[in-house]
Design a protein around this motif. Structure first.
Motif, PDB file in Angstrom:
ATOM      1  N   TYR A   7       0.840  -1.201   0.000  1.00 57.97           N
ATOM      2  CA  TYR A   7       0.000   0.000   0.000  1.00 57.97           C
ATOM      3  C   TYR A   7       0.877   1.254   0.000  1.00 57.97           C
ATOM      4  O   TYR A   7       0.594   2.224  -0.706  1.00 57.97           O
ATOM      5  N   ASP A   8       1.916   1.246   0.825  1.00 59.19           N
ATOM      6  CA  ASP A   8       2.825   2.394   0.866  1.00 59.19           C
ATOM      7  C   ASP A   8       3.456   2.642  -0.496  1.00 59.19           C
ATOM      8  O   ASP A   8       3.565   3.789  -0.933  1.00 59.19           O
ATOM      9  N   GLN A   9       3.867   1.589  -1.177  1.00 54.71           N
ATOM     10  CA  GLN A   9       4.495   1.746  -2.488  1.00 54.71           C
ATOM     11  C   GLN A   9       3.514   2.332  -3.505  1.00 54.71           C
ATOM     12  O   GLN A   9       3.866   3.209  -4.297  1.00 54.71           O
ATOM     13  N   VAL A  10       2.286   1.866  -3.482  1.00 51.81           N
ATOM     14  CA  VAL A  10       1.275   2.388  -4.411  1.00 51.81           C
ATOM     15  C   VAL A  10       0.954   3.844  -4.061  1.00 51.81           C
ATOM     16  O   VAL A  10       0.855   4.695  -4.951  1.00 51.81           O
ATOM     17  N   ALA A  11       0.824   4.148  -2.790  1.00 48.38           N
ATOM     18  CA  ALA A  11       0.560   5.527  -2.372  1.00 48.38           C
ATOM     19  C   ALA A  11       1.707   6.435  -2.794  1.00 48.38           C
ATOM     20  O   ALA A  11       1.481   7.554  -3.271  1.00 48.38           O
ATOM     21  N   ASP A  12       2.931   5.965  -2.639  1.00 45.15           N
ATOM     22  CA  ASP A  12       4.091   6.747  -3.077  1.00 45.15           C
ATOM     23  C   ASP A  12       4.054   6.990  -4.576  1.00 45.15           C
ATOM     24  O   ASP A  12       4.328   8.094  -5.044  1.00 45.15           O
ATOM     25  N   LEU A  13       3.719   5.973  -5.340  1.00 48.91           N
ATOM     26  CA  LEU A  13       3.637   6.116  -6.787  1.00 48.91           C
ATOM     27  C   LEU A  13       2.590   7.162  -7.164  1.00 48.91           C
ATOM     28  O   LEU A  13       2.841   8.052  -7.981  1.00 48.91           O
ATOM     29  N   LEU A  14       1.429   7.075  -6.560  1.00 52.67           N
ATOM     30  CA  LEU A  14       0.380   8.057  -6.830  1.00 52.67           C
ATOM     31  C   LEU A  14       0.813   9.460  -6.422  1.00 52.67           C
ATOM     32  O   LEU A  14       0.524  10.438  -7.120  1.00 52.67           O
ATOM     33  N   ALA A  15       1.518   9.559  -5.322  1.00 52.55           N
ATOM     34  CA  ALA A  15       1.937  10.860  -4.812  1.00 52.55           C
ATOM     35  C   ALA A  15       2.971  11.525  -5.708  1.00 52.55           C
ATOM     36  O   ALA A  15       3.154  12.743  -5.642  1.00 52.55           O
ATOM     37  N   ALA A  50     -20.239 -11.501  -0.622  1.00 48.86           N
ATOM     38  CA  ALA A  50     -19.742 -10.769  -1.794  1.00 48.86           C
ATOM     39  C   ALA A  50     -19.805  -9.263  -1.557  1.00 48.86           C
ATOM     40  O   ALA A  50     -18.879  -8.523  -1.924  1.00 48.86           O
ATOM     41  N   GLU A  51     -20.878  -8.796  -0.930  1.00 49.06           N
ATOM     42  CA  GLU A  51     -21.007  -7.373  -0.642  1.00 49.06           C
ATOM     43  C   GLU A  51     -19.989  -6.933   0.408  1.00 49.06           C
ATOM     44  O   GLU A  51     -19.435  -5.833   0.319  1.00 49.06           O
ATOM     45  N   LYS A  52     -19.733  -7.782   1.393  1.00 48.67           N
ATOM     46  CA  LYS A  52     -18.717  -7.463   2.410  1.00 48.67           C
ATOM     47  C   LYS A  52     -17.360  -7.332   1.757  1.00 48.67           C
ATOM     48  O   LYS A  52     -16.602  -6.401   2.045  1.00 48.67           O
ATOM     49  N   ASP A  53     -17.028  -8.251   0.849  1.00 51.28           N
ATOM     50  CA  ASP A  53     -15.762  -8.180   0.125  1.00 51.28           C
ATOM     51  C   ASP A  53     -15.681  -6.891  -0.692  1.00 51.28           C
ATOM     52  O   ASP A  53     -14.647  -6.216  -0.712  1.00 51.28           O
ATOM     53  N   GLU A  54     -16.779  -6.547  -1.354  1.00 50.23           N
ATOM     54  CA  GLU A  54     -16.816  -5.324  -2.156  1.00 50.23           C
ATOM     55  C   GLU A  54     -16.612  -4.095  -1.264  1.00 50.23           C
ATOM     56  O   GLU A  54     -15.812  -3.200  -1.603  1.00 50.23           O
ATOM     57  N   LEU A  55     -17.292  -4.044  -0.140  1.00 47.98           N
ATOM     58  CA  LEU A  55     -17.142  -2.926   0.788  1.00 47.98           C
ATOM     59  C   LEU A  55     -15.707  -2.841   1.302  1.00 47.98           C
ATOM     60  O   LEU A  55     -15.133  -1.746   1.385  1.00 47.98           O
ATOM     61  N   ASP A  56     -15.116  -3.977   1.620  1.00 50.77           N
ATOM     62  CA  ASP A  56     -13.727  -3.995   2.087  1.00 50.77           C
ATOM     63  C   ASP A  56     -12.787  -3.400   1.041  1.00 50.77           C
ATOM     64  O   ASP A  56     -11.860  -2.653   1.377  1.00 50.77           O
ATOM     65  N   HIS A  57     -13.029  -3.690  -0.229  1.00 44.37           N
ATOM     66  CA  HIS A  57     -12.198  -3.135  -1.305  1.00 44.37           C
ATOM     67  C   HIS A  57     -12.367  -1.619  -1.383  1.00 44.37           C
ATOM     68  O   HIS A  57     -11.379  -0.894  -1.545  1.00 44.37           O
ATOM     69  N   TYR A  58     -13.583  -1.143  -1.276  1.00 46.87           N
ATOM     70  CA  TYR A  58     -13.805   0.307  -1.277  1.00 46.87           C
ATOM     71  C   TYR A  58     -13.053   0.969  -0.134  1.00 46.87           C
ATOM     72  O   TYR A  58     -12.437   2.023  -0.297  1.00 46.87           O
ATOM     73  N   ILE A  59     -13.084   0.353   1.033  1.00 46.67           N
ATOM     74  CA  ILE A  59     -12.420   0.925   2.207  1.00 46.67           C
ATOM     75  C   ILE A  59     -10.915   0.963   2.010  1.00 46.67           C
ATOM     76  O   ILE A  59     -10.261   1.968   2.306  1.00 46.67           O
ATOM     77  N   VAL A  60     -10.342  -0.115   1.487  1.00 52.48           N
ATOM     78  CA  VAL A  60      -8.899  -0.154   1.236  1.00 52.48           C
ATOM     79  C   VAL A  60      -8.508   0.918   0.226  1.00 52.48           C
ATOM     80  O   VAL A  60      -7.526   1.649   0.421  1.00 52.48           O
ATOM     81  N   LEU A  61      -9.265   1.035  -0.861  1.00 54.35           N
ATOM     82  CA  LEU A  61      -8.956   2.043  -1.876  1.00 54.35           C
ATOM     83  C   LEU A  61      -9.078   3.456  -1.312  1.00 54.35           C
ATOM     84  O   LEU A  61      -8.248   4.329  -1.605  1.00 54.35           O
ATOM     85  N   GLU A  62     -10.075   3.688  -0.478  1.00 51.22           N
ATOM     86  CA  GLU A  62     -10.240   5.006   0.128  1.00 51.22           C
ATOM     87  C   GLU A  62      -9.048   5.340   1.016  1.00 51.22           C
ATOM     88  O   GLU A  62      -8.519   6.449   0.969  1.00 51.22           O
ATOM     89  N   ARG A  63      -8.599   4.389   1.793  1.00 54.81           N
ATOM     90  CA  ARG A  63      -7.443   4.619   2.673  1.00 54.81           C
ATOM     91  C   ARG A  63      -6.175   4.855   1.855  1.00 54.81           C
ATOM     92  O   ARG A  63      -5.358   5.701   2.197  1.00 54.81           O
ATOM     93  N   LEU A  64      -6.019   4.098   0.788  1.00 52.11           N
ATOM     94  CA  LEU A  64      -4.863   4.253  -0.086  1.00 52.11           C
ATOM     95  C   LEU A  64      -4.844   5.647  -0.714  1.00 52.11           C
ATOM     96  O   LEU A  64      -3.809   6.327  -0.736  1.00 52.11           O
ATOM     97  N   MET A  65      -5.987   6.094  -1.204  1.00 48.85           N
ATOM     98  CA  MET A  65      -6.062   7.429  -1.802  1.00 48.85           C
ATOM     99  C   MET A  65      -5.830   8.510  -0.758  1.00 48.85           C
ATOM    100  O   MET A  65      -5.166   9.516  -1.037  1.00 48.85           O
ATOM    101  N   ARG A  66      -6.330   8.304   0.426  1.00 51.81           N
ATOM    102  CA  ARG A  66      -6.105   9.283   1.497  1.00 51.81           C
ATOM    103  C   ARG A  66      -4.613   9.409   1.797  1.00 51.81           C
ATOM    104  O   ARG A  66      -4.084  10.511   1.936  1.00 51.81           O
TER     105      ARG A  66
END
Length: 79
Positions: A7-15, A50-66
């Motif tokens: 996650y740190d590496q992806v966040a660094d790349l985006l940054a 399936a919805e829990k998995d989908e929600l978990d992905h949204y949460i991870v992506l939101e944290r990564l973007m933050r």
């Protein structure tokens, strides 16, 4: 290597992108609506697996973007 270092590496790349572009990134209206639907179902304890998995992905992506936005704003990229 842990998932957090990935996650740190992806966040660094985006940054490293244009900070203004990183800071202006946001979910589409459709994504936001879907996230809100899933969050509401979660609060009512009515998510399918399936919805829990989908929600978990949204949460991870939101944290990564933050994290990327924080780094872009501060000009700090961790190596």
């Amino acid at each position: 290597m842990t998932i957090y270092s990935v996650y740190d590496q992806v966040a660094d790349l985006l940054a490293t992108l244009d900070p203004a572009k990183v800071l202006s990134m946001k979910a589409s209206a459709d994504m936001q609506i879907r996230f809100e639907e899933l969050a509401e179902k979660s609060a009512d304890d009515k998510l399918t697996k399936a919805e829990k998995d989908e929600l978990d992905h949204y949460i991870v992506l939101e944290r990564l973007m933050r994290l990327a936005k924080i780094r872009a704003q501060s000009g700090r990229v961790v190596s």
